[in-house]
Design a protein around this motif. Structure first.
Motif, PDB file in Angstrom:
ATOM      1  N   GLU A  70       1.155 -23.141 -23.555  1.00  0.00           N
ATOM      2  CA  GLU A  70       0.202 -22.249 -22.912  1.00  0.00           C
ATOM      3  C   GLU A  70      -1.157 -22.904 -23.100  1.00  0.00           C
ATOM      4  O   GLU A  70      -1.685 -22.947 -24.218  1.00  0.00           O
ATOM      5  CB  GLU A  70       0.253 -20.861 -23.542  1.00  0.00           C
ATOM      6  CG  GLU A  70      -0.627 -19.829 -22.841  1.00  0.00           C
ATOM      7  CD  GLU A  70      -2.060 -19.897 -23.325  1.00  0.00           C
ATOM      8  OE1 GLU A  70      -2.942 -20.147 -22.466  1.00  0.00           O
ATOM      9  OE2 GLU A  70      -2.307 -19.730 -24.535  1.00  0.00           O
ATOM     10  N   SER A  97      -2.129 -20.229 -18.218  1.00  0.00           N
ATOM     11  CA  SER A  97      -1.623 -21.438 -17.570  1.00  0.00           C
ATOM     12  C   SER A  97      -0.544 -22.044 -18.461  1.00  0.00           C
ATOM     13  O   SER A  97      -0.778 -22.291 -19.649  1.00  0.00           O
ATOM     14  CB  SER A  97      -2.763 -22.444 -17.365  1.00  0.00           C
ATOM     15  OG  SER A  97      -2.274 -23.640 -16.787  1.00  0.00           O
ATOM     16  N   THR A  99       2.726 -24.947 -18.958  1.00  0.00           N
ATOM     17  CA  THR A  99       3.359 -26.183 -18.532  1.00  0.00           C
ATOM     18  C   THR A  99       4.491 -26.495 -19.494  1.00  0.00           C
ATOM     19  O   THR A  99       4.612 -25.888 -20.572  1.00  0.00           O
ATOM     20  CB  THR A  99       2.355 -27.346 -18.456  1.00  0.00           C
ATOM     21  OG1 THR A  99       2.958 -28.447 -17.790  1.00  0.00           O
ATOM     22  CG2 THR A  99       1.895 -27.770 -19.847  1.00  0.00           C
ATOM     23  N   ALA A 115       1.022 -27.355 -13.793  1.00  0.00           N
ATOM     24  CA  ALA A 115       0.853 -26.060 -14.440  1.00  0.00           C
ATOM     25  C   ALA A 115       1.217 -24.907 -13.506  1.00  0.00           C
ATOM     26  O   ALA A 115       0.977 -24.957 -12.299  1.00  0.00           O
ATOM     27  CB  ALA A 115      -0.584 -25.900 -14.921  1.00  0.00           C
ATOM     28  N   ARG A 117       0.575 -20.745 -13.184  1.00  0.00           N
ATOM     29  CA  ARG A 117      -0.369 -19.750 -13.676  1.00  0.00           C
ATOM     30  C   ARG A 117       0.131 -18.340 -13.398  1.00  0.00           C
ATOM     31  O   ARG A 117       0.791 -18.077 -12.399  1.00  0.00           O
ATOM     32  CB  ARG A 117      -1.743 -19.967 -13.046  1.00  0.00           C
ATOM     33  CG  ARG A 117      -2.393 -21.268 -13.489  1.00  0.00           C
ATOM     34  CD  ARG A 117      -3.701 -21.562 -12.758  1.00  0.00           C
ATOM     35  NE  ARG A 117      -4.387 -22.711 -13.348  1.00  0.00           N
ATOM     36  CZ  ARG A 117      -4.087 -23.980 -13.091  1.00  0.00           C
ATOM     37  NH1 ARG A 117      -3.111 -24.254 -12.225  1.00  0.00           N
ATOM     38  NH2 ARG A 117      -4.748 -24.960 -13.681  1.00  0.00           N
TER      39      ARG A 117
END
Length: 321
Positions: A70, A97, A99, A115, A117
């Motif tokens: 995060e 966000s 990934t 990423a 969101r």
């Protein structure tokens, strides 16, 4: 003369050691990272949770696990077989966000996936009322390894924030509140799947399951006909459970079926000579478990080559006194 003789005898062994040592020294460490995970999505499930999903890595990528971030903060480490996670403990009405990076056996990390969101909704104080269940669920196979699931909208006293798709009681996907259909991948060919959908609100209250939707994926190219028993039903009555199904078309009579209860093989149902059903089959089980016990039941047929075929759809029933 004895000394040269001793040297000649040990020289081959010395040469072998040098050769092996040179070979070992030429083995370079694995420094190639796996590719970044694809298909990353993030969906707020409640005011404090976000559901993060991505596609599984290919077998040739050598991935042994995933790391979920995060922002720059590592929030979860997961094994290679897990490709979704609920990130909890988040703040309401906040953008996040996420990934994911893949890791291989040598510890190499992939680049970060692009990423994804999500923004958590506002928290609702003292919200204990669950949404209604989606009234309609349908599913269809779109290939040997994929399917599409569609559902009707649910209602809630505050607002529906997500829809969770379950396969035989296990959540496999989360969709947004405005979505009514989703594409599923990574399925197995020649397999019956039973999907249900639950609605969820901002306080994490989940609805009951919507109606189940069965889908049978077609065999992959080069495989034979479908081997799963079709139209499987299960009904509880006092002290008994009655099962019904249509026999698969295997080229000859199917006289033997293996029954699974709650994911474990329980008994083999055998029909004697002259009693093998030609189409629709039925079998009654006497049960001794207490009323209220929940069973998840499915079965598969013994094929002419002696192997077991694909499973039927799974049915959940509650035993009665």
């Amino acid at each position: 003369m004895p000394v040269p003789h001793a040297r000649r005898r040990h020289a081959p062994a010395l040469a072998l050691v040098l050769l092996l040592g040179g070979a070992a020294a030429c083995t370079a460490p694995d420094t190639d990272p796996p590719p970044a995970p694809a298909g990353l999505t993030a969906q707020a499930g409640s005011a404090t949770t976000v559901h993060v999903m991505w596609n599984a890595a290919g077998e040739h990528d050598g991935v042994t696990g995933y790391r979920v971030f995060e922002g720059d903060r590592l929030v979860r480490e997961l094994p290679a077989g897990t490709t979704m996670v609920d990130v909890t403990g988040l703040a309401p009405q906040t953008g996040y966000s996420f990934t994911v990076k893949a890791e291989d056996a040598a510890g190499n990390l992939s680049p970060a996936a692009p990423a994804a969101r999500a923004t958590t909704p506002a928290a609702k104080a003292e919200d204990h009322r669950a949404p209604t269940a989606p009234a309609v669920t349908t599913a269809r196979a779109t290939g040997p390894r994929s399917a599409q699931v569609t559902w009707s909208a649910a209602t809630d006293d505050t607002a529906v924030t997500a829809y969770d798709v379950y396969q035989s009681g296990v959540r496999i996907h989360t969709a947004g509140p405005s979505e009514s259909t989703t594409a599923l991948s990574g399925l197995q060919p020649d397999t019956v799947y039973t999907f249900t959908v639950r609605a969820r609100d901002g306080a994490d209250n989940s609805s009951p399951d919507g109606p189940p939707a069965d889908v049978t994926t077609p065999p992959a190219s080069g495989e034979g006909p479908n081997t799963a028993p079709a139209d499987f039903t299960a009904a509880a009555s006092p002290g008994a459970v009655t099962l019904g199904w249509t026999a698969p078309e295997t080229g000859r009579e199917t006289s033997e079926y293996e029954l699974y209860v709650n994911g474990k093989p329980t008994t083999v149902i055998q029909f004697g000579a002259g009693a093998v059903p030609g189409g629709r089959a039925e079998h009654r089980l006497i049960v001794t478990e207490p009323a209220g016990t929940v069973w998840a039941v499915k079965l598969r047929a013994r094929l002419p080559d002696g192997t077991w075929g694909s499973f039927s759809a799974e049915r959940r029933i509650t035993l009665v006194a």
